[in-house]
Design an enzyme around this catalytic site. Structure first.
Site, PDB file in Angstrom:
ATOM      1  N   THR A  10       0.766  -1.164   0.003  1.00 50.09           N
ATOM      2  CA  THR A  10       0.049   0.092  -0.065  1.00 50.09           C
ATOM      3  C   THR A  10       0.854   1.134   0.049  1.00 50.09           C
ATOM      4  O   THR A  10       0.593   2.324  -0.939  1.00 50.09           O
ATOM      5  CB  THR A  10      -1.030   0.020   1.290  1.00 50.09           C
ATOM      6  OG1 THR A  10      -1.552  -1.317   1.350  1.00 50.09           O
ATOM      7  CG2 THR A  10      -1.919   1.291   1.274  1.00 50.09           C
ATOM      8  N   ALA A 107      10.847  -9.272   2.780  1.00 46.34           N
ATOM      9  CA  ALA A 107      11.812  -8.411   3.247  1.00 46.34           C
ATOM     10  C   ALA A 107      11.326  -7.444   4.216  1.00 46.34           C
ATOM     11  O   ALA A 107      12.023  -7.337   5.151  1.00 46.34           O
ATOM     12  CB  ALA A 107      12.126  -7.239   2.088  1.00 46.34           C
ATOM     13  N   ASP A 108       9.803  -7.158   4.428  1.00 46.62           N
ATOM     14  CA  ASP A 108       9.411  -6.255   5.626  1.00 46.62           C
ATOM     15  C   ASP A 108       9.533  -7.160   6.966  1.00 46.62           C
ATOM     16  O   ASP A 108      10.211  -6.657   7.833  1.00 46.62           O
ATOM     17  CB  ASP A 108       8.167  -6.004   5.453  1.00 46.62           C
ATOM     18  CG  ASP A 108       7.090  -7.142   5.003  1.00 46.62           C
ATOM     19  OD1 ASP A 108       7.430  -8.164   4.633  1.00 46.62           O
ATOM     20  OD2 ASP A 108       5.913  -6.960   5.023  1.00 46.62           O
ATOM     21  N   ASP A 128       3.556  -6.151  12.960  1.00 48.25           N
ATOM     22  CA  ASP A 128       3.510  -5.233  12.182  1.00 48.25           C
ATOM     23  C   ASP A 128       1.973  -5.066  11.756  1.00 48.25           C
ATOM     24  O   ASP A 128       1.360  -5.913  10.875  1.00 48.25           O
ATOM     25  CB  ASP A 128       4.482  -5.244  10.899  1.00 48.25           C
ATOM     26  CG  ASP A 128       4.674  -4.264   9.946  1.00 48.25           C
ATOM     27  OD1 ASP A 128       3.773  -3.361   9.918  1.00 48.25           O
ATOM     28  OD2 ASP A 128       5.863  -4.326   9.311  1.00 48.25           O
TER      29      ASP A 128
END
Length: 256
Positions: A10, A107-108, A128
C-alpha cells in the site's frame, strides 16, 4: 548519508539517515511508475527538505512488490548515481532464520526481525500493523522461528465496502463503546476492537509456545491506534523497518 526505501503493498516509506539518526521520512502511496518519475520524486522530496543529493552516499531498499524493484533501482542509479543494495535473506542479517524456505521470507518481516533483535534483544515478538498484520517471533537463542499473517484492518474494511453496498466509508478510529450506536461506530468497533482481540489472543498463543512471556513491539501505520487498547504491546516503534534497512546496509556495505 544513507537513503532507505521500504516498498510495501500500500505504501512506500523513504528515509534518510545521518549515521544512526533518522533525519527525515516520507510515507507515499505505492504505485506503478517509471524510473524517471521515481528519481524525480526523490529529488523533489530532497529539495523540499533541504537535503542535497550529493550528500547521499548509499542506498538500500526492501520490497514486497517485485514489479517495482527495477523502477526503484534504476531511478536511484540514474538520479543519485548510486547502486542500491536490495534486501534478501541471502545478506548477512546477523540472525539465524529457521524456516524451511528462508528465501521466501518477506523483506518487511526480515527487516523487522533484524531491527527488533538489534534494538530490543531476545526473545521477542514483532507485530507489524499494515496492509497485512504480521507476527514475527524471535526465540530465546535469537533465531527467527516464524510467525503468523492475518488480513490488515484496511483490507477488512475494503472487503466490507466492496461486498456491502450500503456501508459507508469510515475513519479507522476507535469508538467509545464496544456496542456501536450506529453503523459507523459498529464498523469501527468490529475493526479496531476485533483486531485488538485477535492480536492479544495470538500473542498469548505465541507466549505459550515460546515457554514464557517476552516483549511485544508494534510497528506499522496502525500501531499507535491498536497499542492504546492492547494488553500485550509493550513498545510502539513506527520506524522499526527503516532501522532494519540501515542495520542491514551497515552489515553488508562493501565500503565498510
Amino acid at each position: 548519508m544513507l537513503l532507505v526505501i521500504d516498498i510495501g503493498n500500500t505504501n512506500t516509506v523513504l528515509g534518510v539517515y545521518d549515521d544512526k539518526e533518522l533525519l527525515k521520512e516520507w510515507r507515499l502511496t505505492s504505485k506503478k511508475q517509471t524510473s524517471d518519475e521515481f528519481g524525480l520524486m526523490i529529488l523533489g522530496l530532497f529539495s523540499a527538505s533541504n537535503i542535497s543529493k550529493d550528500d547521499i552516499n548509499g542506498a538500500i531498499f526492501g520490497s514486497v512488490v517485485p514489479a517495482l524493484d527495477e523502477t526503484v533501482r534504476s531511478g536511484v542509479r540514474k538520479y543519485l548515481g548510486i547502486d542500491s543494495l536490495r534486501v534478501s535473506a541471502r545478506l548477512d542479517t546477523g540472525i539465524t532464520i529457521k524456516l524451511k524456505n528462508s528465501v521466501g521470507l518477506g523483506a518487511d518481516r526480515l527487516l523487522n526481525a533484524v531491527a527488533g533483535v538489534a534494538k530490543y534483544g531476545k526473545p521477542l515478538i514483532i507485530v507489524d500493523l499494515g496492509t497485512a498484520i504480521t507476527f514475527d517471533v524471535i526465540s530465546n537463542d535469537g533465531a527467527y522461528v516464524g510467525g503468523a499473517i492475518a488480513p490488515g484492518m484496511e483490507m477488512g474494511m475494503e472487503a466490507l465496502f466492496t461486498r456491502t453496498a450500503k456501508l459507508p466509508q469510515i475513519e479507522l478510529a476507535a469508538p467509545k463503546n464496544y456496542i456501536g450506536g450506529n453503523t459507523v461506530e459498529a464498523i469501527q468497533s468490529g475493526i479496531i476492537y476485533g483486531t485488538v482481540g485477535m492480536l492479544d489472543r495470538m500473542v498469548d498463543g505465541i507466549f505459550k509456545e515460546l515457554g514464557g512471556v517476552c516483549p511485544v513491539i508494534a510497528t506499522g501505520g496502525h500501531a499507535p491506534v491498536i497499542a492504546k487498547y492492547s494488553n500485550k504491546i509493550n513498545i510502539v516503534d513506527q520506524w522499526l523497518t527503516l532501522d532494519g534497512l540501515r542495520i542491514l546496509y551497515e552489515r553488508n556495505s562493501v565500503s565498510k
